[in-house]
Design a protein around this motif. Structure first.
Motif, PDB file in Angstrom:
ATOM      1  N   ILE A  44       0.841  -1.203   0.000  1.00  0.00           N
ATOM      2  CA  ILE A  44       0.000   0.000   0.000  1.00  0.00           C
ATOM      3  C   ILE A  44       0.872   1.247   0.000  1.00  0.00           C
ATOM      4  CG2 ILE A  44      -1.659   1.323   1.364  1.00  0.00           C
ATOM      5  CD1 ILE A  44      -2.915  -1.259   2.248  1.00  0.00           C
ATOM      6  N   ALA A  45       1.932   1.238   0.806  1.00  0.00           N
ATOM      7  CA  ALA A  45       2.828   2.389   0.869  1.00  0.00           C
ATOM      8  C   ALA A  45       3.439   2.673  -0.493  1.00  0.00           C
ATOM      9  CB  ALA A  45       3.922   2.146   1.911  1.00  0.00           C
ATOM     10  N   ARG A  46       3.893   1.612  -1.181  1.00  0.00           N
ATOM     11  CA  ARG A  46       4.470   1.816  -2.516  1.00  0.00           C
ATOM     12  C   ARG A  46       3.423   2.358  -3.473  1.00  0.00           C
ATOM     13  NH1 ARG A  46       6.965  -3.061  -1.185  1.00  0.00           N
ATOM     14  NH2 ARG A  46       5.424  -4.252  -2.386  1.00  0.00           N
ATOM     15  N   SER A  47       2.189   1.880  -3.343  1.00  0.00           N
ATOM     16  CA  SER A  47       1.122   2.367  -4.224  1.00  0.00           C
ATOM     17  C   SER A  47       0.834   3.840  -3.984  1.00  0.00           C
ATOM     18  CB  SER A  47      -0.152   1.544  -4.009  1.00  0.00           C
ATOM     19  OG  SER A  47       0.045   0.193  -4.347  1.00  0.00           O
ATOM     20  N   VAL A  48       0.826   4.242  -2.711  1.00  0.00           N
ATOM     21  CA  VAL A  48       0.602   5.657  -2.399  1.00  0.00           C
ATOM     22  C   VAL A  48       1.740   6.506  -2.969  1.00  0.00           C
ATOM     23  CG1 VAL A  48       0.387   7.350  -0.549  1.00  0.00           C
ATOM     24  CG2 VAL A  48      -0.748   5.147  -0.340  1.00  0.00           C
ATOM     25  N   ALA A  49       2.989   6.051  -2.783  1.00  0.00           N
ATOM     26  CA  ALA A  49       4.137   6.797  -3.291  1.00  0.00           C
ATOM     27  C   ALA A  49       4.094   6.896  -4.812  1.00  0.00           C
ATOM     28  CB  ALA A  49       5.436   6.138  -2.840  1.00  0.00           C
ATOM     29  N   ASP A  50       3.746   5.804  -5.486  1.00  0.00           N
ATOM     30  CA  ASP A  50       3.639   5.835  -6.944  1.00  0.00           C
ATOM     31  C   ASP A  50       2.542   6.799  -7.385  1.00  0.00           C
ATOM     32  OD1 ASP A  50       5.649   3.988  -7.107  1.00  0.00           O
ATOM     33  OD2 ASP A  50       4.317   2.255  -7.388  1.00  0.00           O
ATOM     34  N   SER A  51       1.428   6.800  -6.631  1.00  0.00           N
ATOM     35  CA  SER A  51       0.333   7.705  -6.980  1.00  0.00           C
ATOM     36  C   SER A  51       0.753   9.159  -6.815  1.00  0.00           C
ATOM     37  CB  SER A  51      -0.891   7.409  -6.110  1.00  0.00           C
ATOM     38  OG  SER A  51      -1.946   8.282  -6.424  1.00  0.00           O
ATOM     39  N   LEU A  52       1.481   9.452  -5.741  1.00  0.00           N
ATOM     40  CA  LEU A  52       1.973  10.815  -5.537  1.00  0.00           C
ATOM     41  C   LEU A  52       2.924  11.219  -6.658  1.00  0.00           C
ATOM     42  CD1 LEU A  52       2.525  13.421  -4.038  1.00  0.00           C
ATOM     43  CD2 LEU A  52       4.099  12.180  -2.547  1.00  0.00           C
ATOM     44  N   ALA A  53       3.848  10.331  -7.011  1.00  0.00           N
ATOM     45  CA  ALA A  53       4.794  10.636  -8.083  1.00  0.00           C
ATOM     46  C   ALA A  53       4.056  10.878  -9.398  1.00  0.00           C
ATOM     47  CB  ALA A  53       5.801   9.493  -8.230  1.00  0.00           C
ATOM     48  N   GLU A  54       3.056  10.039  -9.671  1.00  0.00           N
ATOM     49  CA  GLU A  54       2.266  10.202 -10.895  1.00  0.00           C
ATOM     50  C   GLU A  54       1.544  11.546 -10.903  1.00  0.00           C
ATOM     51  OE1 GLU A  54      -1.654   8.100 -12.955  1.00  0.00           O
ATOM     52  OE2 GLU A  54      -0.551   7.062 -11.374  1.00  0.00           O
ATOM     53  N   HIS A  55       0.993  11.903  -9.741  1.00  0.00           N
ATOM     54  CA  HIS A  55       0.286  13.185  -9.641  1.00  0.00           C
ATOM     55  C   HIS A  55       1.237  14.357  -9.877  1.00  0.00           C
ATOM     56  CE1 HIS A  55      -2.138  16.459  -8.086  1.00  0.00           C
ATOM     57  NE2 HIS A  55      -1.202  16.708  -7.192  1.00  0.00           N
ATOM     58  N   LEU A  56       2.428  14.304  -9.301  1.00  0.00           N
ATOM     59  CA  LEU A  56       3.381  15.399  -9.459  1.00  0.00           C
ATOM     60  C   LEU A  56       3.822  15.544 -10.911  1.00  0.00           C
ATOM     61  CD1 LEU A  56       5.592  14.923  -6.262  1.00  0.00           C
ATOM     62  CD2 LEU A  56       3.838  16.639  -6.654  1.00  0.00           C
ATOM     63  N   ARG A  57       4.064  14.424 -11.585  1.00  0.00           N
ATOM     64  CA  ARG A  57       4.461  14.503 -12.998  1.00  0.00           C
ATOM     65  C   ARG A  57       3.345  15.077 -13.851  1.00  0.00           C
ATOM     66  NH1 ARG A  57       6.124   9.139 -11.792  1.00  0.00           N
ATOM     67  NH2 ARG A  57       8.375   8.999 -11.405  1.00  0.00           N
ATOM     68  N   ALA A  58       2.120  14.603 -13.609  1.00  0.00           N
ATOM     69  CA  ALA A  58       0.995  15.030 -14.444  1.00  0.00           C
ATOM     70  C   ALA A  58       0.661  16.502 -14.247  1.00  0.00           C
ATOM     71  CB  ALA A  58      -0.234  14.162 -14.135  1.00  0.00           C
ATOM     72  N   SER A  59       0.872  17.017 -13.040  1.00  0.00           N
ATOM     73  CA  SER A  59       0.464  18.394 -12.748  1.00  0.00           C
ATOM     74  C   SER A  59       1.619  19.380 -12.794  1.00  0.00           C
ATOM     75  CB  SER A  59      -0.191  18.455 -11.364  1.00  0.00           C
ATOM     76  OG  SER A  59       0.734  18.071 -10.352  1.00  0.00           O
ATOM     77  N   ALA A  60       2.826  18.917 -13.165  1.00  0.00           N
ATOM     78  CA  ALA A  60       4.014  19.769 -13.087  1.00  0.00           C
ATOM     79  C   ALA A  60       3.850  21.053 -13.899  1.00  0.00           C
ATOM     80  CB  ALA A  60       5.250  18.995 -13.549  1.00  0.00           C
ATOM     81  N   ASP A  61       3.393  20.937 -15.154  1.00  0.00           N
ATOM     82  CA  ASP A  61       3.278  22.127 -16.002  1.00  0.00           C
ATOM     83  C   ASP A  61       2.256  23.113 -15.451  1.00  0.00           C
ATOM     84  OD1 ASP A  61       5.183  21.128 -17.706  1.00  0.00           O
ATOM     85  OD2 ASP A  61       3.740  20.292 -19.133  1.00  0.00           O
ATOM     86  N   ALA A  62       1.067  22.612 -15.105  1.00  0.00           N
ATOM     87  CA  ALA A  62       0.005  23.497 -14.627  1.00  0.00           C
ATOM     88  C   ALA A  62       0.365  24.130 -13.290  1.00  0.00           C
ATOM     89  CB  ALA A  62      -1.313  22.725 -14.509  1.00  0.00           C
ATOM     90  N   GLU A  63       0.935  23.342 -12.380  1.00  0.00           N
ATOM     91  CA  GLU A  63       1.254  23.874 -11.062  1.00  0.00           C
ATOM     92  C   GLU A  63       2.424  24.852 -11.120  1.00  0.00           C
ATOM     93  OE1 GLU A  63      -0.535  23.680  -8.576  1.00  0.00           O
ATOM     94  OE2 GLU A  63      -1.908  22.120  -9.210  1.00  0.00           O
ATOM     95  N   ALA A  64       3.390  24.597 -12.000  1.00  0.00           N
ATOM     96  CA  ALA A  64       4.504  25.531 -12.147  1.00  0.00           C
ATOM     97  C   ALA A  64       4.005  26.874 -12.669  1.00  0.00           C
ATOM     98  CB  ALA A  64       5.558  24.949 -13.089  1.00  0.00           C
ATOM     99  N   ALA A  65       3.082  26.838 -13.623  1.00  0.00           N
ATOM    100  CA  ALA A  65       2.512  28.079 -14.153  1.00  0.00           C
ATOM    101  C   ALA A  65       1.728  28.816 -13.078  1.00  0.00           C
ATOM    102  CB  ALA A  65       1.616  27.769 -15.349  1.00  0.00           C
ATOM    103  N   ARG A  66       1.028  28.061 -12.230  1.00  0.00           N
ATOM    104  CA  ARG A  66       0.220  28.696 -11.195  1.00  0.00           C
ATOM    105  C   ARG A  66       1.106  29.336 -10.119  1.00  0.00           C
ATOM    106  NH1 ARG A  66      -3.421  27.371  -7.054  1.00  0.00           N
ATOM    107  NH2 ARG A  66      -2.654  25.265  -6.793  1.00  0.00           N
ATOM    108  N   LEU A  67       2.195  28.679  -9.782  1.00  0.00           N
ATOM    109  CA  LEU A  67       3.122  29.268  -8.821  1.00  0.00           C
ATOM    110  C   LEU A  67       3.753  30.537  -9.399  1.00  0.00           C
ATOM    111  CD1 LEU A  67       4.784  29.384  -6.274  1.00  0.00           C
ATOM    112  CD2 LEU A  67       6.330  27.680  -7.241  1.00  0.00           C
ATOM    113  N   ALA A  68       4.153  30.500 -10.650  1.00  0.00           N
ATOM    114  CA  ALA A  68       4.739  31.682 -11.284  1.00  0.00           C
ATOM    115  C   ALA A  68       3.755  32.848 -11.274  1.00  0.00           C
ATOM    116  CB  ALA A  68       5.163  31.355 -12.716  1.00  0.00           C
TER     117      ALA A  68
END
Length: 663
Positions: free
Chosen positions: A567-591
């Protein structure tokens, strides 16, 4: 609570403020009579600042550290809700009023709602209580009311002081955002910790990453619950915790106070209105010492923010108007043909001056755009790097919840494990974000701002020199009277000084304003930059991460796993997947959040330049009216009256600054 000397200081500050407000109003009338509308607007805004600003003392700290109990002790009654659990659901501002009530400000366009307070406090579980406290059943989302005002006859609030209770940090994202908003508006911070608990890393980090970036270098530390320490151990514990606070929070020992808030509250509520009854017992609670320190600090702050900073800015405005009067007097003495020639020359030379103004505006736009692009790129790199590091954060994380053998409890147990791992990974991500902000993001943006500041210093001084040459073409005369400011810099730098004074007009920035340089003024933008990053952090991945991942847990994404480690590995993989998928949008929002925080630079700079051009155009208009012998120009007698009035105003401001400088 407040001694005679403190009241005298407050009264003296108030009188000086009233004098400055009167001079400001009179100077505004003169600016209007001279046809300088932008100058008049600037002076009217300055007058509102002198008359209307208040001082906000914010109680800040983690939940369950005794903020509300301490505030109740300051009020002298059990007014605000205070319970053993995290209680306060929104910022509550306490303002002085003989009529006791609570004004609730809902979200959106709904009008405020005023509810009277019966008796000596807010009835438990009544309408007001429910609006001000956290709803345990819906703690993951904000309530309808966004902030509240408590009207109460608190002695400390008599002189424009507002006491603010906050939800605190390290809580739900919406509560953290409410606390950040309150921190942005605070003039003084009382950082509340518990005497019977060691300082936690999140408390030390908050002081470093939020208090100081918002300009709160000299905050107070209130160590509550000192009565929880055994009397024979109390002195040693106080010495230990004072040194610990000095080292970890970087505060002076005289800013650390140890309080028995509950006993102070009991004494104040039992003996209302009396300062002598059981005074020794009250002094032993530590509360009078904190109050005295706050009052001394507020008197000093009133001098800096209410008198010195606006006084220097007013002196600049008066100096500019005196220059304008002298220019118009000189214009009236010119011959018709000479005046026409000079006006034509000036109108021709105004074009290049306006081009220089536009170049400054474009330079600011370009610099802010570059800062946004830099933040965007840096944030995207950080998010992608964090996604790669995420699985490694599992090292050292061991869930306390376990998956047993019973198939009937498997789902419940898996959800508990996933929830715990999600919270741990969220904390790891937040710590990584804070480190990245301090080590990479802040230095990058600071370098860009320093580069922009150096160019703006040069641009403003060049603009001023060009404007002065144009003025000399129109009215060849001696330089105007020197600017009445502490630095005694020449009148030729008046635009730079005026722009910087406006830029650093916020709380706590008055000492920077005295230096009159954009390079130093950019330091005052650090709180705005920090606000943009903090707002993004709460509303972006840091705030939404737990909710998003827990949603996946509830949907059963991790429940197929048979062991906690899976379960821990699944949560970590899900977090990593979320960060990759949202990197462009979240970087633009922070800027975007960061550049919005710096956005007040351009309008302030351009308004200052526009006011200078407006003044020159007005002089041309006066000269042309005189040359054409038309009605409408200010006559010699009126100009002489204006000159005398401005001289009187300048002397009054000079005397006020001289009397209060160094206090």
């Amino acid at each position: 609570m407040t001694g005679d000397a403190d009241r005298a200081d407050y009264a003296a500050v108030q009188q000086a403020r009233e004098d400055l407000a009167e001079v400001t109003a009179g100077t505004s009338v003169t600016a209007a009579a001279l046809g300088l509308e932008l100058r008049r607007e600037e002076l009217d805004a300055l007058g509102e600042r002198i008359r209307g600003d208040t001082y906000r003392i914010l109680m800040l700290g983690q939940g369950k550290r005794g903020k509300s109990t301490l505030l109740n002790a300051l009020l002298g009654a059990k007014v605000l809700p205070a319970m053993p659990r995290a209680t306060t659901a929104l910022p509550i501002s306490v303002v002085w009023d003989a009529d006791r009530c609570v004004v609730l400000h809902p979200d959106g366009s709904e009008p405020p709602v005023t509810l009277p307070i019966e008796g000596t406090g807010i009835s438990r579980n009544g309408e007001v209580w429910q609006a001000l406290t956290i709803d345990l059943k819906n703690r993951h989302r904000p309530g309808v009311v966004r902030h509240a005002e408590l009207h109460w006859p608190a002695e400390l609030c008599r002189n424009g002081v507002v006491l603010v209770d906050s939800p605190g940090f390290n809580q739900e994202p919406w509560l953290q955002q409410a606390t950040l908003n309150a921190l942005k508006d605070a003039d003084v911070v009382v950082f509340v910790i518990a005497s019977d608990l060691d300082l936690e890393p999140v408390e030390i980090g908050y002081a470093k990453d939020y208090l100081r970036p918002y300009g709160h270098e000299d905050f107070f530390v209130a160590c509550t619950r000192i009565d929880h320490i055994a009397e024979d151990e109390r002195d040693g514990h106080i010495e230990y915790l004072t040194e610990y606070a000095q080292d970890s929070l970087r505060v002076a020992a005289e800013r650390v106070f140890f309080l028995d808030s509950r006993s102070a509250l009991d004494l104040r509520s039992t003996y209302p209105g009396s300062t002598s009854a059981r005074s020794d017992e009250l002094a032993a609670t530590g509360l009078p010492a904190l109050e005295a320190a706050l009052e001394c600090h507020l008197v000093a702050e009133r001098v800096a923010v209410k008198i010195l900073a606006p006084g220097r800015r007013l002196a600049l405005a008066i100096s500019a108007l005196r220059t304008e009067v002298e220019a118009q007097q000189s214009l009236r003495k010119q011959r018709h043909d000479e005046a026409c020639t000079r006006c034509a020359t000036v109108r021709a030379e105004l074009g290049p001056l306006e081009e220089r103004r536009d170049q400054i505006r474009d330079r600011i736009d370009t610099s802010l755009e570059h800062i946004g692009l830099q933040v965007n790129a840096a944030a995207r790199r950080f998010l992608l790097t964090a996604a790669e590091e995420c699985p490694g954060w599992l090292d050292g994380i061991e869930a306390e919840n376990k998956i047993g053998l019973s198939p009937f409890k498997a789902k419940q147990q898996a959800e508990a494990v996933a929830t715990e791992i999600t919270a741990a990974l969220s904390a790891a991500f937040e710590a990584r974000f804070v480190q990245w902000q301090a080590d990479e993001l802040n230095p990058q943006v600071t370098r860009r701002l320093e580069e922009l500041a150096a160019r703006l210093d040069e641009d403003f001084l060049a603009f001023t020199a060009q404007a002065d040459k144009i003025r000399l073409v129109l009215t060849p005369m001696a330089d105007a009277a020197p600017v009445l400011d502490a630095t005694n810099r020449p009148t030729g730098e008046r635009l730079l000084a005026a722009a910087v004074a406006a830029l650093v007009a916020g709380a706590g920035a008055a000492p920077i304003g005295a230096r009159f340089g954009f390079k130093d003024a950019m330091k005052a933008l650090a709180p705005q930059f920090a606000l943009g990053v903090a707002a993004y952090a709460v509303g972006g991945p840091l705030g939404a991460l737990v909710v998003q991942l827990l949603g996946s847990v509830i949907a059963g994404k991790f429940l197929a796993a048979k062991a906690g480690s899976a379960i821990a590995r699944s949560v970590a993989d899900s977090l990593a997947e979320h960060l990759r998928a949202s990197a462009d949008a979240e970087a633009a929002r922070l800027a975007s959040a960061v550049t919005e925080g710096l956005g007040n630079l351009k309008p302030i700079a351009c308004q200052t330049l526009d006011a200078e051009i407006e003044a020159i155009l007005r002089q041309v208009a006066v000269a042309e009216e005189e040359a054409a012998d038309k009605e409408g120009a200010v006559d010699d007698r009126a100009l002489a009256d204006h000159a005398r009035t401005l001289n009187d105003h300048a002397l009054r401001v000079e005397e006020t600054l001289r009397n209060w400088q160094g206090r």
